[in-house]
Write an enzyme that holds these catalytic residues in place. Structure first.
Site, PDB file in Angstrom:
ATOM      1  N   ARG A 102      -2.566   3.987  23.579  1.00 46.38           N
ATOM      2  CA  ARG A 102      -2.643   2.727  24.033  1.00 46.38           C
ATOM      3  C   ARG A 102      -4.039   2.562  25.031  1.00 46.38           C
ATOM      4  NH1 ARG A 102       0.144  -0.262  28.777  1.00 46.38           N
ATOM      5  NH2 ARG A 102      -0.836  -2.359  28.404  1.00 46.38           N
ATOM      6  N   HIS A 147      -6.310  -6.142  30.144  1.00 46.09           N
ATOM      7  CA  HIS A 147      -5.626  -5.433  31.066  1.00 46.09           C
ATOM      8  C   HIS A 147      -6.396  -5.726  32.262  1.00 46.09           C
ATOM      9  CE1 HIS A 147      -3.115  -1.619  31.739  1.00 46.09           C
ATOM     10  NE2 HIS A 147      -3.540  -1.843  32.799  1.00 46.09           N
ATOM     11  N   GLU A 193       0.767  -6.680  31.653  1.00 43.93           N
ATOM     12  CA  GLU A 193       1.242  -7.374  32.940  1.00 43.93           C
ATOM     13  C   GLU A 193       0.505  -8.529  33.492  1.00 43.93           C
ATOM     14  OE1 GLU A 193       1.083  -3.875  35.826  1.00 43.93           O
ATOM     15  OE2 GLU A 193       2.691  -2.740  34.571  1.00 43.93           O
ATOM     16  N   ASN A 333       6.518  -2.321  30.601  1.00 40.88           N
ATOM     17  CA  ASN A 333       5.815  -1.162  31.600  1.00 40.88           C
ATOM     18  C   ASN A 333       7.063  -0.947  32.694  1.00 40.88           C
ATOM     19  OD1 ASN A 333       3.638  -1.454  30.043  1.00 40.88           O
ATOM     20  ND2 ASN A 333       2.335  -2.117  31.927  1.00 40.88           N
ATOM     21  N   GLU A 408       4.169   1.611  29.348  1.00 42.81           N
ATOM     22  CA  GLU A 408       3.846   2.451  30.268  1.00 42.81           C
ATOM     23  C   GLU A 408       5.226   3.023  31.088  1.00 42.81           C
ATOM     24  OE1 GLU A 408       1.033   0.972  33.346  1.00 42.81           O
ATOM     25  OE2 GLU A 408       0.105  -0.161  31.718  1.00 42.81           O
TER      26      GLU A 408
HETATM   27  C1  GAL Z   1       0.593  -0.413  36.032  1.00 42.72           C
HETATM   28  C2  GAL Z   1      -0.669  -0.759  35.393  1.00 42.72           C
HETATM   29  C3  GAL Z   1      -1.606   0.534  35.002  1.00 42.72           C
HETATM   30  C4  GAL Z   1      -1.392   1.558  36.351  1.00 42.72           C
HETATM   31  C5  GAL Z   1       0.008   1.756  36.612  1.00 42.72           C
HETATM   32  C6  GAL Z   1       0.090   2.905  37.446  1.00 42.72           C
HETATM   33  O1  GAL Z   1       1.266  -1.244  36.471  1.00 42.72           O
HETATM   34  O2  GAL Z   1      -0.589  -1.566  34.187  1.00 42.72           O
HETATM   35  O3  GAL Z   1      -2.915   0.017  34.982  1.00 42.72           O
HETATM   36  O4  GAL Z   1      -2.315   1.435  37.015  1.00 42.72           O
HETATM   37  O5  GAL Z   1       0.701   0.450  36.947  1.00 42.72           O
HETATM   38  O6  GAL Z   1      -0.042   2.214  38.840  1.00 42.72           O
END
Ligand code: GAL
Length: 513
Positions: A102, A147, A193, A333, A408
């Site tokens: 991804r 993103h 997000e 996520n 994520e």
């Molecule tokens: C998520 C974000 C990522 C990464 C991750 C860890 O919210 O999409 O880019 O930073 O947190 O903090």
């Protein structure tokens, strides 16, 4: 003495390693054959090359170059330089054995000035090379259009997400991506997000464009009670516009699918009171359903309408029709969970949680001195795997079992500049975290949730937004001085985990033949 400590460390590591493999192996067969196992990344956090080959400036380039925005004063100018080192990184992925990657496209690399300038063919070329190199290794590209990073030009011309004009820009950009890469990319997501981007960009002002008001943060401009609602409305309509382009012009021929990625927290009520239970519902609505309800059901959540009244924008009849069923899948996520305390019917101090825009729900990690899950070195991550199971089952029910991907999930450590190599690579807690969350995930699949993939955040340590390089989320350690990547314990563990899953699947295939 030192040798003994080292030995102890190793024995503990080996014990955790085998017990976590055992812990998940019983649930391994819950993952279907077609399940995607991958790692996740984003353009600003990984690519670097912020001015190379005709790329325009993004809002994050602009923001990180302002003094005082990033904790350690760093930027993503170089990051982990995946722009130049992608072949090496893909080899690492091959080594781990993932079948998907991804990543996100940098909008400003493709369109340096949005729809007001030219297409940067060198940018298109880079992503073509990346996609080609992935497919060559049998790794499925899973692509996010935005993103957090957007061309700064859009900010300066018309205030980006605060203007409905942004819908035109997003549609134009999405069309170029589908046209250029859609013959090979089968998984698209519009936004990563948007709830985090909007809340941090327009409510607390911690992220660009640094807008907020009153006690929500320290900004020169903004309106924390209203602007997040306008920005979110334009994000939702931009999503719908891109999905419409994909479905009408590309989907039939290209045969892919399109979704959106939400940050999804799980919440437990602070007490058994009905007030706190209702507050949990509001907290989920004001955070996640805010975007997903309009996209799936065509309207904002009831709780939001009731509390925000006329502040909440309205969709026209035509927009409602365009919005409904606006995803083929939902990207989730998920990292952690919190308790929620009611501030609507109960007394709360003025401050966090106690506002209309937060749904009068106060988020807290602990009650009566004990945390919801094991604390970690990252101040917002508590280990509570049950939360993953709960949020997935919640999404399954609310959104008619729309297919889901865990886009994520991951565990961070604080950077410890003077550690020896062994300590840098021994991430036992990360392995325990991933094993327990994957176990919870397997349980949701057994209960009928249509989950189709899991992406670990992240393959490499990288630029962690306002925390700069002070937090490390990688399965591979990166020395930010010379960009050398080294496998941590978790990379080896994930490799074994995926391999054990594949073995089971191939046995299953033999039996079913
Ligand atoms: C998520 C974000 C990522 C990464 C991750 C860890 O919210 O999409 O880019 O930073 O947190 O903090």
């Amino acid at each position: 003495m030192e040798v003994l400590v080292l030995l102890g460390h190793c024995v503990l590591g080996i014990f955790v390693y085998f017990s976590t493999i055992l812990m998940v192996s019983s649930s391994v067969s819950s993952f279907p054959n077609t399940f995607l196992f991958g790692t996740a990344s984003s353009s600003y956090q990984y690519e670097g090359a912020f001015l190379s080959d005709g790329k325009g400036l993004s809002n994050w380039d602009f923001f990180t170059h302002k003094p005082g925005t990033i904790i350690d004063g760093t930027t993503g100018d170089i990051a982990v330089d995946q722009y130049h080192l992608y072949e090496e990184d893909l080899n690492l992925m091959n080594h781990v054995g993932v079948n998907s990657y991804r990543f996100s496209i940098s909008w400003a690399r493709i369109l340096p000035e949005g729809r007001f300038g030219h297409i940067n063919w060198a940018g298109i070329d880079y992503y073509n090379k990346l996609i080609h190199a992935l497919l060559h290794r049998g790794i499925e590209p899973f692509v996010t259009l935005t993103h957090y990073d957007i061309p700064q030009e859009l900010e300066e011309r018309y205030g980006a997400w605060l203007s409905s004009e942004v819908q035109e820009d997003f549609k134009y950009y999405a069309d170029i991506c589908f046209r250029s890469f859609g013959d090979r990319v089968k998984y698209w997501t519009t936004f990563n997000e948007p709830n985090v981007a909007v809340i941090r960009g327009y409510r607390s002002g911690m992220y660009p464009p640094s807008r907020c008001s009153g006690s929500f943060g320290n900004c020169s401009y903004g309106d924390s009670e209203r602007e997040p609602l306008t920005a979110a409305h334009n994000v939702i309509l931009s999503h719908a516009a891109a999905v419409d382009v994909y479905r009408t012009k590309y989907q039939k021929i290209q045969g892919g699918s399109i979704g959106i990625v939400m940050n999804a927290l799980w919440y437990e009520p602070f007490s058994n009171s009905s007030e706190d239970k209702l507050a949990v519902e509001r907290a989920i609505s004001f955070y996640m359903n805010w975007f997903l309800d309009p996209i799936v059901h065509g309207k904002y959540p009831e709780e939001m309408r009731e509390i925000l009244g006329l502040d909440l924008p309205v969709f026209s009849k035509h927009e409602v029709e365009k919005l409904k069923n606006g995803v083929d899948f939902i990207g989730v996520n998920h990292y952690t969970s919190f308790y929620i305390k009611d501030c609507k019917y109960s007394e709360c101090e003025p401050g966090p949680g106690n506002s209309k825009i937060e749904g009068f729900a106060l988020r807290t990690p602990q009650k009566y001195g004990s945390f919801i899950g094991k604390e970690t070195e990252v101040d917002w991550i508590y280990v509570y795997p049950q939360g993953l199971e709960n949020i997935i089952m919640y999404i399954k029910e609310r959104y008619n079992n729309t297919p889901m991907f865990i886009t994520e999930n991951g565990y961070g450590y604080k950077d410890k500049p003077n550690s020896n190599v062994k300590d840098l690579l021994s991430d036992v807690e990360r392995v325990e975290y991933m094993a327990s969350y994957l176990k919870a995930l397997a349980s949701t699949i057994r209960k009928g949730a249509d989950v189709r993939g899991y992406f670990a955040w992240s393959l490499l340590d990288n630029f962690e937004w306002t925390s700069g390089y002070t937090l490390r989320f990688g399965l591979y350690h990166v020395d930010f001085g010379n960009l050398i990547r080294r496998a941590r314990f978790s990379a080896i563990w994930y490799r074994k985990f995926i391999a054990s899953k594949m073995k089971k699947n191939s046995t299953a295939q033999v039996y079913s033949m």
